[in-house]
Design a protein around this motif. Structure first.
Motif, PDB file in Angstrom:
ATOM      1  N   ARG A 212      88.567  11.134 -40.772  1.00 23.09           N
ATOM      2  CA  ARG A 212      89.695  10.225 -40.973  1.00 23.09           C
ATOM      3  C   ARG A 212      89.390   9.200 -42.065  1.00 23.09           C
ATOM      4  NH1 ARG A 212      91.951   9.483 -34.760  1.00 23.09           N
ATOM      5  NH2 ARG A 212      91.524  11.649 -34.191  1.00 23.09           N
ATOM      6  N   THR A 213      90.450   8.780 -42.695  1.00 18.42           N
ATOM      7  CA  THR A 213      90.361   7.785 -43.764  1.00 18.42           C
ATOM      8  C   THR A 213      90.957   6.478 -43.279  1.00 18.42           C
ATOM      9  OG1 THR A 213      90.519   9.506 -45.457  1.00 18.42           O
ATOM     10  CG2 THR A 213      90.991   7.244 -46.142  1.00 18.42           C
TER      11      THR A 213
ATOM     12  N   ALA B 157      84.334   7.690 -39.839  1.00 14.11           N
ATOM     13  CA  ALA B 157      85.431   7.527 -40.787  1.00 14.11           C
ATOM     14  C   ALA B 157      84.929   7.309 -42.209  1.00 14.11           C
ATOM     15  CB  ALA B 157      86.314   6.346 -40.378  1.00 14.11           C
ATOM     16  N   ARG B 158      85.782   7.663 -43.155  1.00 17.90           N
ATOM     17  CA  ARG B 158      85.590   7.241 -44.538  1.00 17.90           C
ATOM     18  C   ARG B 158      86.388   5.959 -44.714  1.00 17.90           C
ATOM     19  NH1 ARG B 158      86.091  10.780 -50.126  1.00 17.90           N
ATOM     20  NH2 ARG B 158      85.548   9.065 -51.523  1.00 17.90           N
ATOM     21  N   VAL B 159      85.724   4.874 -45.078  1.00 18.96           N
ATOM     22  CA  VAL B 159      86.339   3.547 -45.067  1.00 18.96           C
ATOM     23  C   VAL B 159      86.500   3.003 -46.479  1.00 18.96           C
ATOM     24  CG1 VAL B 159      86.094   1.152 -44.310  1.00 18.96           C
ATOM     25  CG2 VAL B 159      85.435   3.030 -42.779  1.00 18.96           C
ATOM     26  N   LEU B 160      87.704   2.545 -46.766  1.00 18.28           N
ATOM     27  CA  LEU B 160      87.997   1.819 -47.989  1.00 18.28           C
ATOM     28  C   LEU B 160      88.146   0.353 -47.603  1.00 18.28           C
ATOM     29  CD1 LEU B 160      88.624   1.967 -51.030  1.00 18.28           C
ATOM     30  CD2 LEU B 160      91.029   2.344 -50.429  1.00 18.28           C
TER      31      LEU B 160
ATOM     32  N   ALA C 241      95.867   1.052 -53.931  1.00 19.53           N
ATOM     33  CA  ALA C 241      94.909   1.351 -52.865  1.00 19.53           C
ATOM     34  C   ALA C 241      95.309   2.610 -52.100  1.00 19.53           C
ATOM     35  CB  ALA C 241      94.797   0.163 -51.912  1.00 19.53           C
ATOM     36  N   VAL C 242      96.578   2.724 -51.772  1.00 21.55           N
ATOM     37  CA  VAL C 242      97.031   3.901 -51.035  1.00 21.55           C
ATOM     38  C   VAL C 242      96.937   5.147 -51.913  1.00 21.55           C
ATOM     39  CG1 VAL C 242      99.022   4.976 -49.917  1.00 21.55           C
ATOM     40  CG2 VAL C 242      98.455   2.580 -49.439  1.00 21.55           C
ATOM     41  N   GLN C 243      97.240   5.014 -53.199  1.00 18.09           N
ATOM     42  CA  GLN C 243      97.094   6.151 -54.098  1.00 18.09           C
ATOM     43  C   GLN C 243      95.636   6.573 -54.209  1.00 18.09           C
ATOM     44  OE1 GLN C 243      99.388   8.145 -55.477  1.00 18.09           O
ATOM     45  NE2 GLN C 243      97.663   9.370 -56.226  1.00 18.09           N
TER      46      GLN C 243
ATOM     47  N   ALA D   6      91.481  10.475 -53.168  1.00 17.42           N
ATOM     48  CA  ALA D   6      90.123  10.701 -52.677  1.00 17.42           C
ATOM     49  C   ALA D   6      90.066  11.680 -51.512  1.00 17.42           C
ATOM     50  CB  ALA D   6      89.490   9.379 -52.261  1.00 17.42           C
ATOM     51  N   THR D   7      91.002  11.556 -50.570  1.00 17.49           N
ATOM     52  CA  THR D   7      90.913  12.359 -49.345  1.00 17.49           C
ATOM     53  C   THR D   7      92.210  13.062 -48.977  1.00 17.49           C
ATOM     54  OG1 THR D   7      91.558  10.561 -47.846  1.00 17.49           O
ATOM     55  CG2 THR D   7      89.217  10.723 -48.438  1.00 17.49           C
TER      56      THR D   7
END
Length: 254
Positions: free
Chosen positions: A16-17, A40-43, A82-84, A89-90
């Motif tokens: 999950r992102t 998770a992959r975290v931004l 950020a959402v783009q 990325a995922t």
């Protein structure tokens, strides 16, 4: 939230992102660490670029999948970028943690319009813009979880904190409305309402703040808030939406 294959204990968020605002330090950095530790992959996003990069580097060195990105929550353009970035990325965004917030102290009759507007812009408009930006990508992948970090002072008042209390009360109302409107898309929306939380500024103080009115006699550690974030981010809370989770050591039990 969409159904994911079962994952080992401690990896509830594998695949999950996650996007976290106010992720450079304090609660946001703790949430980033906890969710990444669960797979998770975290931004992690913030306007404090030096601190944010340092936090991301520290967590990467610990083997966690955390990336830093500049994001002013009051900027629709920053949200779109950020959402783009998550999409590129995922291809997905599963969890949005609206953690960024500001606070200032002023008696009600002395509150200035510019301070009031700035507080509501970050604490309420920021999460609104975040949900608007994130929901379409969440919907594409079957749903997701939005976690809005409010406060016990969105439930009750606090003298001298008129803008802060109003902003957190509005954030709780936004949470409930978003939960109603987005349920059909599989997007759950909940609010966290922490009481006093230890930060580097107050962790060594024995008294003061909300501690005298807190039955447990202390502030929460940031890890205790992050545990609730992990619960709301995961399928363990799959039937939980439109509610406030109170984490206050008993403060509101009076």
């Amino acid at each position: 939230m969409s159904t994911h294959p079962s994952t080992p204990a401690g990896a509830r968020l594998s695949g999950r992102t996650v996007l976290i605002t106010g992720g450079a330090r304090g609660q946001g950095a703790s949430h980033a660490e906890r969710l990444a530790s669960e797979g998770a992959r975290v931004l992690a996003c913030d306007v404090l670029d030096d601190a944010g990069k340092a936090t991301a580097t520290r967590l990467q060195e610990a083997g966690l999948d955390v990336e830093y990105m500049h994001l002013d929550v009051t900027s629709p353009d920053d949200w779109a970028r950020a959402v783009q970035h998550a999409r590129t990325a995922t291809g997905r965004l599963d969890v949005l943690v609206n953690n960024a917030g500001i606070i200032h102290v002023n008696p009600l009759l002395e509150e200035r319009a510019e301070d009031w507007n700035a507080t509501l812009s970050v604490n309420v408009t920021g999460p609104l813009l975040g949900i608007q930006a994130a929901a379409p990508l969440m919907r594409e992948n079957g749903g997701g979880s939005v976690i809005n970090v409010a406060s016990i002072f969105g439930v009750v008042g606090a003298a001298g904190y008129v803008a802060y209390c109003a902003s957190k009360g509005a954030l709780i109302a936004l949470t409930k409305t978003a939960a109603l409107e987005l349920a059909a898309d599989g997007i759950r929306v909940n609010a966290l309402c922490p009481g006093g939380v230890s930060t580097p500024m107050n962790e060594h103080e024995k008294e003061g703040g909300v501690i005298p009115q807190t039955p447990m006699g202390r502030r929460a550690h940031v890890r205790e808030i992050s545990g609730a974030v992990a619960f709301l981010a995961s399928d363990d809370s799959s039937f939980t939406t439109g509610t406030e989770m109170i984490i206050d050591g008993g403060f509101l039990a009076h």
